[in-house]
Motif scaffolding. Structure first.
Motif, PDB file in Angstrom:
ATOM      1  N   GLU A  89       3.659  -7.468   1.951  1.00 60.53           N
ATOM      2  CA  GLU A  89       3.280  -8.435   2.982  1.00 60.53           C
ATOM      3  C   GLU A  89       1.852  -8.251   3.472  1.00 60.53           C
ATOM      4  O   GLU A  89       1.162  -9.212   3.813  1.00 60.53           O
ATOM      5  CB  GLU A  89       4.232  -8.318   4.183  1.00 60.53           C
ATOM      6  N   ASN A  90       1.375  -7.002   3.480  1.00 59.89           N
ATOM      7  CA  ASN A  90       0.031  -6.726   4.002  1.00 59.89           C
ATOM      8  C   ASN A  90      -1.058  -6.830   2.943  1.00 59.89           C
ATOM      9  O   ASN A  90      -2.234  -6.651   3.245  1.00 59.89           O
ATOM     10  CB  ASN A  90       0.007  -5.341   4.649  1.00 59.89           C
ATOM     11  N   LYS A  91      -0.645  -7.102   1.721  1.00 60.73           N
ATOM     12  CA  LYS A  91      -1.563  -7.392   0.618  1.00 60.73           C
ATOM     13  C   LYS A  91      -2.711  -6.380   0.491  1.00 60.73           C
ATOM     14  O   LYS A  91      -3.879  -6.690   0.734  1.00 60.73           O
ATOM     15  CB  LYS A  91      -2.116  -8.808   0.755  1.00 60.73           C
ATOM     16  N   PRO A  92      -2.391  -5.155   0.100  1.00 59.20           N
ATOM     17  CA  PRO A  92      -3.444  -4.148  -0.123  1.00 59.20           C
ATOM     18  C   PRO A  92      -4.476  -4.649  -1.131  1.00 59.20           C
ATOM     19  O   PRO A  92      -4.164  -5.458  -2.018  1.00 59.20           O
ATOM     20  CB  PRO A  92      -2.672  -2.953  -0.691  1.00 59.20           C
ATOM     21  N   LYS A  93      -5.675  -4.141  -0.996  1.00 57.58           N
ATOM     22  CA  LYS A  93      -6.791  -4.601  -1.819  1.00 57.58           C
ATOM     23  C   LYS A  93      -7.247  -3.541  -2.821  1.00 57.58           C
ATOM     24  O   LYS A  93      -7.228  -2.339  -2.526  1.00 57.58           O
ATOM     25  CB  LYS A  93      -7.983  -4.948  -0.924  1.00 57.58           C
ATOM     26  N   ILE A  94      -7.672  -4.005  -3.993  1.00 56.81           N
ATOM     27  CA  ILE A  94      -8.429  -3.147  -4.903  1.00 56.81           C
ATOM     28  C   ILE A  94      -9.892  -3.328  -4.529  1.00 56.81           C
ATOM     29  O   ILE A  94     -10.500  -4.357  -4.823  1.00 56.81           O
ATOM     30  CB  ILE A  94      -8.197  -3.538  -6.371  1.00 56.81           C
ATOM     31  N   ILE A  95     -10.451  -2.325  -3.842  1.00 54.67           N
ATOM     32  CA  ILE A  95     -11.814  -2.491  -3.331  1.00 54.67           C
ATOM     33  C   ILE A  95     -12.875  -2.000  -4.308  1.00 54.67           C
ATOM     34  O   ILE A  95     -14.059  -2.299  -4.132  1.00 54.67           O
ATOM     35  CB  ILE A  95     -12.000  -1.818  -1.961  1.00 54.67           C
ATOM     36  N   SER A  96     -12.458  -1.244  -5.331  1.00 61.12           N
ATOM     37  CA  SER A  96     -13.419  -0.846  -6.358  1.00 61.12           C
ATOM     38  C   SER A  96     -12.667  -0.409  -7.600  1.00 61.12           C
ATOM     39  O   SER A  96     -11.459  -0.106  -7.557  1.00 61.12           O
ATOM     40  CB  SER A  96     -14.320   0.304  -5.876  1.00 61.12           C
ATOM     41  N   SER A  97     -13.377  -0.383  -8.706  1.00 59.92           N
ATOM     42  CA  SER A  97     -12.794   0.066  -9.970  1.00 59.92           C
ATOM     43  C   SER A  97     -13.897   0.674 -10.825  1.00 59.92           C
ATOM     44  O   SER A  97     -15.082   0.424 -10.612  1.00 59.92           O
ATOM     45  CB  SER A  97     -12.134  -1.101 -10.715  1.00 59.92           C
ATOM     46  N   GLY A 105     -12.023  -7.678  -2.530  1.00 63.45           N
ATOM     47  CA  GLY A 105     -11.405  -7.448  -3.830  1.00 63.45           C
ATOM     48  C   GLY A 105     -10.059  -8.126  -3.938  1.00 63.45           C
ATOM     49  O   GLY A 105      -9.506  -8.620  -2.947  1.00 63.45           O
ATOM     50  N   PRO A 106      -9.502  -8.158  -5.134  1.00 69.74           N
ATOM     51  CA  PRO A 106      -8.201  -8.804  -5.346  1.00 69.74           C
ATOM     52  C   PRO A 106      -7.092  -8.113  -4.554  1.00 69.74           C
ATOM     53  O   PRO A 106      -7.115  -6.886  -4.365  1.00 69.74           O
ATOM     54  CB  PRO A 106      -7.967  -8.651  -6.850  1.00 69.74           C
ATOM     55  N   SER A 107      -6.121  -8.897  -4.099  1.00 65.93           N
ATOM     56  CA  SER A 107      -4.965  -8.360  -3.408  1.00 65.93           C
ATOM     57  C   SER A 107      -3.874  -7.982  -4.402  1.00 65.93           C
ATOM     58  O   SER A 107      -3.682  -8.663  -5.410  1.00 65.93           O
ATOM     59  CB  SER A 107      -4.400  -9.391  -2.425  1.00 65.93           C
ATOM     60  N   ILE A 108      -3.171  -6.913  -4.093  1.00 63.93           N
ATOM     61  CA  ILE A 108      -1.968  -6.543  -4.848  1.00 63.93           C
ATOM     62  C   ILE A 108      -0.803  -7.148  -4.080  1.00 63.93           C
ATOM     63  O   ILE A 108      -0.456  -6.685  -2.992  1.00 63.93           O
ATOM     64  CB  ILE A 108      -1.826  -5.020  -4.955  1.00 63.93           C
ATOM     65  N   THR A 109      -0.209  -8.196  -4.605  1.00 62.56           N
ATOM     66  CA  THR A 109       0.768  -8.961  -3.834  1.00 62.56           C
ATOM     67  C   THR A 109       2.213  -8.599  -4.131  1.00 62.56           C
ATOM     68  O   THR A 109       3.085  -8.790  -3.292  1.00 62.56           O
ATOM     69  CB  THR A 109       0.562 -10.470  -4.047  1.00 62.56           C
ATOM     70  N   SER A 110       2.496  -8.084  -5.329  1.00 61.23           N
ATOM     71  CA  SER A 110       3.871  -7.713  -5.653  1.00 61.23           C
ATOM     72  C   SER A 110       3.887  -6.759  -6.835  1.00 61.23           C
ATOM     73  O   SER A 110       2.901  -6.627  -7.564  1.00 61.23           O
ATOM     74  CB  SER A 110       4.713  -8.953  -5.971  1.00 61.23           C
ATOM     75  N   ALA A 111       5.022  -6.110  -7.006  1.00 61.60           N
ATOM     76  CA  ALA A 111       5.231  -5.227  -8.153  1.00 61.60           C
ATOM     77  C   ALA A 111       6.689  -5.321  -8.580  1.00 61.60           C
ATOM     78  O   ALA A 111       7.582  -5.404  -7.733  1.00 61.60           O
ATOM     79  CB  ALA A 111       4.891  -3.784  -7.803  1.00 61.60           C
ATOM     80  N   THR A 112       6.914  -5.334  -9.881  1.00 62.69           N
ATOM     81  CA  THR A 112       8.270  -5.283 -10.415  1.00 62.69           C
ATOM     82  C   THR A 112       8.408  -4.008 -11.225  1.00 62.69           C
ATOM     83  O   THR A 112       7.656  -3.772 -12.169  1.00 62.69           O
ATOM     84  CB  THR A 112       8.576  -6.509 -11.297  1.00 62.69           C
ATOM     85  N   ILE A 113       9.346  -3.166 -10.823  1.00 58.49           N
ATOM     86  CA  ILE A 113       9.557  -1.862 -11.447  1.00 58.49           C
ATOM     87  C   ILE A 113      10.550  -2.029 -12.599  1.00 58.49           C
ATOM     88  O   ILE A 113      11.649  -2.572 -12.415  1.00 58.49           O
ATOM     89  CB  ILE A 113      10.080  -0.846 -10.425  1.00 58.49           C
ATOM     90  N   ALA A 126       5.237  -4.234 -13.767  1.00 58.91           N
ATOM     91  CA  ALA A 126       4.397  -5.422 -13.565  1.00 58.91           C
ATOM     92  C   ALA A 126       3.745  -5.401 -12.188  1.00 58.91           C
ATOM     93  O   ALA A 126       4.388  -5.051 -11.192  1.00 58.91           O
ATOM     94  CB  ALA A 126       5.230  -6.689 -13.718  1.00 58.91           C
ATOM     95  N   ILE A 127       2.488  -5.808 -12.141  1.00 60.71           N
ATOM     96  CA  ILE A 127       1.730  -5.911 -10.892  1.00 60.71           C
ATOM     97  C   ILE A 127       1.094  -7.298 -10.819  1.00 60.71           C
ATOM     98  O   ILE A 127       0.478  -7.768 -11.777  1.00 60.71           O
ATOM     99  CB  ILE A 127       0.611  -4.853 -10.831  1.00 60.71           C
ATOM    100  N   SER A 128       1.225  -7.926  -9.652  1.00 52.88           N
ATOM    101  CA  SER A 128       0.594  -9.217  -9.407  1.00 52.88           C
ATOM    102  C   SER A 128      -0.703  -9.002  -8.632  1.00 52.88           C
ATOM    103  O   SER A 128      -0.696  -8.394  -7.563  1.00 52.88           O
ATOM    104  CB  SER A 128       1.549 -10.113  -8.618  1.00 52.88           C
ATOM    105  N   LEU A 129      -1.803  -9.512  -9.184  1.00 57.89           N
ATOM    106  CA  LEU A 129      -3.109  -9.433  -8.529  1.00 57.89           C
ATOM    107  C   LEU A 129      -3.588 -10.841  -8.214  1.00 57.89           C
ATOM    108  O   LEU A 129      -3.548 -11.722  -9.093  1.00 57.89           O
ATOM    109  CB  LEU A 129      -4.119  -8.726  -9.434  1.00 57.89           C
ATOM    110  N   GLU A 130      -4.054 -11.062  -6.997  1.00 61.23           N
ATOM    111  CA  GLU A 130      -4.449 -12.412  -6.588  1.00 61.23           C
ATOM    112  C   GLU A 130      -5.710 -12.402  -5.742  1.00 61.23           C
ATOM    113  O   GLU A 130      -5.901 -11.513  -4.916  1.00 61.23           O
ATOM    114  CB  GLU A 130      -3.317 -13.080  -5.776  1.00 61.23           C
TER     115      GLU A 130
END
Length: 337
Positions: free
Chosen positions: A11-19, A178-186, A329-333
């Motif tokens: 819900e809080n949509k963590p960000k990938i701020i660098s890579s 940066g892109p948000s990490i919105t969901s993950a499927t394990i 699976a990871i959703s990036l948006e």
């Protein structure tokens, strides 16, 4: 928040701020070369063994990702990492150098998205400020451990894959650019009875399909939601099998573009890689280099990255065990798109 049976929605949509991505010379001759931060000119990278070179790869990508974020290693709450070496020594020895609170992971070639999922989960629920997540592999060290040493000069079948030499690392934060990490499927462990370590794509394809179908079932969305779905390292053989399974299951993968990282990093016409690429670094460097670059340019705004892993070991192969496989699976948006 748990969604469906095996997915998390952040819900809080963590960000990938660098890579940051670091690769070897062979990867530097492929079609994605311009998207990598560092390309080394030799496999030893100034070390006296391939295993030490692999450790150097992950150290470099970790330090560079932190630098790109404008931070220091003291700012990092946790470090999630893993690799293919026995007892994940490349990541663990690099963690010794980095001196960041560390959680070692083994998901084989699915480790990139396993680590990112856990980093996002911890960050989403206020358990950290900045988290480092990364993985690595090295062609010579992996081939020596799982198949035949390079010096042996054995011929490989067309189903074999070429392990990527490289490392990819990201910094995950509660907010920022940066892109948000919105969901993950394990993923679940799937074993279809394949025991040939030279046919990893066929072994992993059912796990990839299972996780992808679970993702859309849990989130109650259609494939058209994404601009791109990309699997980790099925390469030509596994990619074809995955498409056959989607057709058999009447899953509408055709609604969007579907690619595989193992088919993207090398040039099949000029580089002898049999079926394509594999290794922990395969999905890591393609995603954290090429795909995130495309997201920053707004060429892609929603992607689903499904890293695939074969959970075998030399010991299990010697005991004639079959190969259990998994995919995460990871959703990036881009939230502002």
């Amino acid at each position: 928040m748990l969604k469906g049976h095996q997915s998390w929605v952040f819900e809080n949509k963590p960000k990938i701020i660098s890579s940051a991505t670091v690769v070897g010379p062979f990867e530097g001759k492929g079609p994605l070369a311009e998207d990598f931060d560092i390309i080394h000119g030799d496999l030893y990278i100034g070390q006296d063994s391939w295993e030490k070179a692999e450790k150097t790869l992950i150290e470099e990508s970790a330090k560079l990702a932190i630098e790109h974020a404008g931070l220091t290693k003291e700012d990092m709450s946790f470090h999630f990492g893993g690799d293919l070496m026995n007892q994940i020594i490349s990541s663990s020895f690099a963690a010794r150098t980095l001196s960041i609170p560390y959680l070692g992971l083994f998901g084989a070639c699915s480790t990139s998205m396993e680590g990112l999922a856990l980093a996002a989960f911890v960050t989403n629920y206020g358990g950290s400020k900045y988290v480092l997540a990364g993985t690595c592999s090295h062609n010579a060290s992996v081939e020596k451990q799982f198949r035949y040493p390079t010096e042996y000069g054995s011929q490989k079948p067309p189903t074999a894959q070429y392990t990527v030499t490289g490392a990819g690392t990201v910094v995950v934060a509660p907010s920022g650019e940066g892109p948000s990490i919105t969901s993950a499927t394990i993923g679940r462990v799937i074993d279809m009875g394949i025991s040939d370590p030279f046919n990893m794509g066929a072994a992993m394809a059912p796990a990839a399909v299972d996780t992808i179908e679970a993702h859309f079932r849990d989130l109650q969305i259609e494939p058209s939601y994404y601009d791109l779905i990309v699997t980790g390292d099925l390469s030509k053989v596994g990619y074809a099998i995955a498409n056959d399974l989607f057709n058999k299951h009447n899953f509408p993968i055709h609604q969007t573009e579907y690619k595989d990282c193992g088919m993207m990093i090398y040039d099949y016409n000029t580089q002898n890689v049999q079926a394509g690429a594999s290794g922990c670094a395969c999905s890591a460097v393609v995603t954290y280099g090429h795909l995130l670059k495309r997201m920053r340019k707004r060429e892609l705004n929603r992607i689903l990255v499904v890293a695939t892993g074969a959970l075998l070991s030399p010991l299990s192969y010697q005991q004639k065990e079959t190969i259990p496989c998994i995919a995460h699976a990871i959703s990036l948006e881009n939230q502002d798109a």
